[in-house]
Write a protein that holds these residues in place. Structure first.
Motif, PDB file in Angstrom:
ATOM      1  N   TYR A 171       0.877  -1.255  -0.100  1.00  0.00           N
ATOM      2  CA  TYR A 171      -0.131  -0.046   0.119  1.00  0.00           C
ATOM      3  C   TYR A 171       0.926   1.384   0.090  1.00  0.00           C
ATOM      4  O   TYR A 171       0.484   2.075  -0.625  1.00  0.00           O
ATOM      5  CB  TYR A 171      -1.043  -0.005   1.111  1.00  0.00           C
ATOM      6  CG  TYR A 171      -1.815   1.093   1.332  1.00  0.00           C
ATOM      7  CD1 TYR A 171      -2.819   1.050   0.443  1.00  0.00           C
ATOM      8  CD2 TYR A 171      -1.623   2.266   2.086  1.00  0.00           C
ATOM      9  CE1 TYR A 171      -3.714   2.181   0.536  1.00  0.00           C
ATOM     10  CE2 TYR A 171      -2.319   3.181   2.206  1.00  0.00           C
ATOM     11  CZ  TYR A 171      -3.603   3.389   1.193  1.00  0.00           C
ATOM     12  OH  TYR A 171      -4.361   4.613   1.292  1.00  0.00           O
ATOM     13  N   TYR A 195      -2.676  -1.922  -6.224  1.00  0.00           N
ATOM     14  CA  TYR A 195      -3.856  -1.643  -5.597  1.00  0.00           C
ATOM     15  C   TYR A 195      -4.674  -2.670  -5.968  1.00  0.00           C
ATOM     16  O   TYR A 195      -5.571  -3.465  -4.904  1.00  0.00           O
ATOM     17  CB  TYR A 195      -4.709  -0.556  -5.766  1.00  0.00           C
ATOM     18  CG  TYR A 195      -4.457   0.921  -5.214  1.00  0.00           C
ATOM     19  CD1 TYR A 195      -3.991   0.938  -3.938  1.00  0.00           C
ATOM     20  CD2 TYR A 195      -4.300   2.150  -5.985  1.00  0.00           C
ATOM     21  CE1 TYR A 195      -3.664   2.270  -3.395  1.00  0.00           C
ATOM     22  CE2 TYR A 195      -3.935   3.388  -5.502  1.00  0.00           C
ATOM     23  CZ  TYR A 195      -3.648   3.191  -3.960  1.00  0.00           C
ATOM     24  OH  TYR A 195      -3.356   4.420  -3.384  1.00  0.00           O
ATOM     25  N   GLU A 196      -4.689  -3.311  -6.899  1.00  0.00           N
ATOM     26  CA  GLU A 196      -5.587  -4.526  -7.347  1.00  0.00           C
ATOM     27  C   GLU A 196      -5.253  -5.780  -6.748  1.00  0.00           C
ATOM     28  O   GLU A 196      -5.773  -6.592  -6.400  1.00  0.00           O
ATOM     29  CB  GLU A 196      -5.566  -4.661  -8.848  1.00  0.00           C
ATOM     30  CG  GLU A 196      -6.393  -3.437  -9.896  1.00  0.00           C
ATOM     31  CD  GLU A 196      -7.947  -3.430  -9.432  1.00  0.00           C
ATOM     32  OE1 GLU A 196      -8.421  -4.165  -8.979  1.00  0.00           O
ATOM     33  OE2 GLU A 196      -8.559  -2.525 -10.016  1.00  0.00           O
ATOM     34  N   ARG A 199      -5.841  -5.392  -3.074  1.00  0.00           N
ATOM     35  CA  ARG A 199      -7.654  -5.668  -2.776  1.00  0.00           C
ATOM     36  C   ARG A 199      -7.870  -7.292  -3.089  1.00  0.00           C
ATOM     37  O   ARG A 199      -8.613  -7.614  -2.370  1.00  0.00           O
ATOM     38  CB  ARG A 199      -8.393  -4.980  -3.842  1.00  0.00           C
ATOM     39  CG  ARG A 199      -9.738  -5.379  -3.722  1.00  0.00           C
ATOM     40  CD  ARG A 199     -10.686  -4.162  -4.553  1.00  0.00           C
ATOM     41  NE  ARG A 199     -10.429  -4.030  -5.920  1.00  0.00           N
ATOM     42  CZ  ARG A 199     -11.007  -3.166  -6.701  1.00  0.00           C
ATOM     43  NH1 ARG A 199     -12.014  -2.095  -6.208  1.00  0.00           N
ATOM     44  NH2 ARG A 199     -10.713  -3.140  -7.764  1.00  0.00           N
ATOM     45  N   GLY A 203      -7.460  -7.938   0.635  1.00  0.00           N
ATOM     46  CA  GLY A 203      -8.642  -6.875   1.011  1.00  0.00           C
ATOM     47  C   GLY A 203      -9.248  -7.220   2.218  1.00  0.00           C
ATOM     48  O   GLY A 203      -9.878  -6.186   2.895  1.00  0.00           O
ATOM     49  N   TYR A 213      -8.410  -3.038   4.036  1.00  0.00           N
ATOM     50  CA  TYR A 213      -7.735  -2.618   3.148  1.00  0.00           C
ATOM     51  C   TYR A 213      -8.692  -2.510   1.707  1.00  0.00           C
ATOM     52  O   TYR A 213      -8.584  -1.700   0.875  1.00  0.00           O
ATOM     53  CB  TYR A 213      -6.615  -3.586   2.639  1.00  0.00           C
ATOM     54  CG  TYR A 213      -5.417  -3.492   3.360  1.00  0.00           C
ATOM     55  CD1 TYR A 213      -4.577  -2.394   2.744  1.00  0.00           C
ATOM     56  CD2 TYR A 213      -5.039  -3.976   4.534  1.00  0.00           C
ATOM     57  CE1 TYR A 213      -3.061  -2.172   3.595  1.00  0.00           C
ATOM     58  CE2 TYR A 213      -3.843  -3.572   5.391  1.00  0.00           C
ATOM     59  CZ  TYR A 213      -3.137  -2.619   4.882  1.00  0.00           C
ATOM     60  OH  TYR A 213      -2.006  -2.472   5.366  1.00  0.00           O
ATOM     61  N   ARG A 214      -9.799  -3.404   1.648  1.00  0.00           N
ATOM     62  CA  ARG A 214     -10.485  -3.481   0.422  1.00  0.00           C
ATOM     63  C   ARG A 214     -11.183  -2.177   0.359  1.00  0.00           C
ATOM     64  O   ARG A 214     -11.269  -1.309  -0.673  1.00  0.00           O
ATOM     65  CB  ARG A 214     -11.569  -4.573   0.501  1.00  0.00           C
ATOM     66  CG  ARG A 214     -12.578  -4.368  -0.569  1.00  0.00           C
ATOM     67  CD  ARG A 214     -13.627  -5.769  -0.670  1.00  0.00           C
ATOM     68  NE  ARG A 214     -12.788  -6.895  -1.132  1.00  0.00           N
ATOM     69  CZ  ARG A 214     -12.419  -7.769  -0.249  1.00  0.00           C
ATOM     70  NH1 ARG A 214     -12.639  -7.715   0.751  1.00  0.00           N
ATOM     71  NH2 ARG A 214     -11.787  -8.811  -0.622  1.00  0.00           N
ATOM     72  N   ILE A 217      -8.695   0.836  -0.162  1.00  0.00           N
ATOM     73  CA  ILE A 217      -8.217   0.760  -1.679  1.00  0.00           C
ATOM     74  C   ILE A 217      -9.404   1.210  -2.643  1.00  0.00           C
ATOM     75  O   ILE A 217      -9.169   1.867  -3.585  1.00  0.00           O
ATOM     76  CB  ILE A 217      -7.668  -0.664  -2.061  1.00  0.00           C
ATOM     77  CG1 ILE A 217      -6.607  -1.011  -1.400  1.00  0.00           C
ATOM     78  CG2 ILE A 217      -7.631  -0.759  -3.499  1.00  0.00           C
ATOM     79  CD1 ILE A 217      -5.685  -2.133  -1.303  1.00  0.00           C
ATOM     80  N   GLU A 218     -10.640   0.752  -2.392  1.00  0.00           N
ATOM     81  CA  GLU A 218     -11.738   1.486  -3.321  1.00  0.00           C
ATOM     82  C   GLU A 218     -11.819   2.706  -3.211  1.00  0.00           C
ATOM     83  O   GLU A 218     -12.143   3.324  -4.325  1.00  0.00           O
ATOM     84  CB  GLU A 218     -12.837   0.650  -2.724  1.00  0.00           C
ATOM     85  CG  GLU A 218     -13.125  -1.088  -3.249  1.00  0.00           C
ATOM     86  CD  GLU A 218     -14.148  -1.665  -2.586  1.00  0.00           C
ATOM     87  OE1 GLU A 218     -14.862  -1.211  -1.910  1.00  0.00           O
ATOM     88  OE2 GLU A 218     -14.303  -2.980  -3.102  1.00  0.00           O
TER      89      GLU A 218
END
Length: 264
Positions: A171, A195-196, A199, A203, A213-214, A217-218
């Motif tokens: 991150y 990020y992907e 996640r 996530g 984290y999900r 990150i979104e």
């Protein structure tokens, strides 16, 4: 005899500092943590004294006249003491915190470059899987997009076997890729890929408090896709100081300055 033993146990308990745990239980502080707390208190006092004249200045004119002697800056002076403490309590959570202090705080001073290199090397070699490291790494990117910060985060991202540490390091690398006034297309793609992956793999891990984290990150991906330089600003509606309703789209084609601020 029993009364004497009980009395000794009571005295030891009273004399031993306690640490509140997330569960609400109290446990004795380790010798390393006690030493670290004392050193941090001493450092804060030294730092307050170093900046005292600047803090006490009554105006910008007075502050401009304050000349600080770099040789008396407490950061490089204390860096060696944090290193000594980390070595003395090797393997402990206090050592992790001490090495991270050297990385984050002593990293501000070029006079501490050797200590900072040792801190990064030691964290990567001896502490990359330590249970207490993720909490310190999670916001390490605030140290700035510098070679030492990238080296630490890249090393942990590639080498740590602990999911929480890899998530924190990955991150941080994504945030560093987007740092600066204008991120390139390549750096944006780097951040998006990180990020992907984060996640997908991590996530469900806790990012901070109850925030996962999900979810974090979104939010970051929404900002990257919708709020980045060159994107069309999303609609904003509100009421001006005169009570008139307005929308940002009413000013399309005009130069508009938006001032967002908060008070904590």
């Amino acid at each position: 005899m029993l009364r004497r033993v009980l009395l000794l146990i009571f005295v030891a308990a009273v004399a031993t500092p306690l640490l509140a745990q997330p569960t609400g239980d109290l446990v004795p502080l380790t010798a390393g943590q006690i030493a670290l707390n004392a050193l941090e208190e001493e450092f804060r006092a030294a730092q307050n004294e170093y900046y005292r004249r600047y803090a006490e200045a009554k105006s910008d004119e007075e502050r401009e006249k304050v000349i600080l002697d770099p040789s008396k800056d407490p950061v490089p002076i204390f860096a060696s003491r944090y290193v000594d403490l980390a070595r003395e309590h090797a393997g402990s959570a206090a050592a992790v915190e001490a090495w991270m202090w050297v990385f984050q705080v002593a990293g501000r001073s070029p006079r501490s470059d050797e200590h900072v290199r040792e801190a990064i090397d030691t964290l990567l070699e001896s502490y990359r899987d330590h249970v207490s490291l993720p909490e310190h790494v999670r916001f390490a990117f605030y140290a700035g997009n510098s070679p030492p910060t990238v080296r630490l985060l890249e090393g942990l991202w590639q080498r740590s076997a602990r999911d929480e540490t890899r998530a924190a390091a990955g991150y941080g690398l994504a945030r560093l890729a987007l740092s600066g006034r204008v991120a390139t297309t390549e750096s944006q793609e780097r951040a998006r890929a990180l990020y992907e992956e984060l996640r997908s793999k991590y996530g469900d891990l806790a990012f901070h408090g109850e925030l996962s984290y999900r979810t974090q990150i979104e939010r970051d991906l929404f900002e990257l896709e919708n709020l980045w330089v060159g994107k069309v600003a999303p609609e904003i509606t509100g009421e001006d100081i005169g009570g008139t309703q307005f929308s940002l789209s009413d000013y399309r084609g005009k130069v508009v300055m938006l001032d967002f601020w908060g008070d904590w």
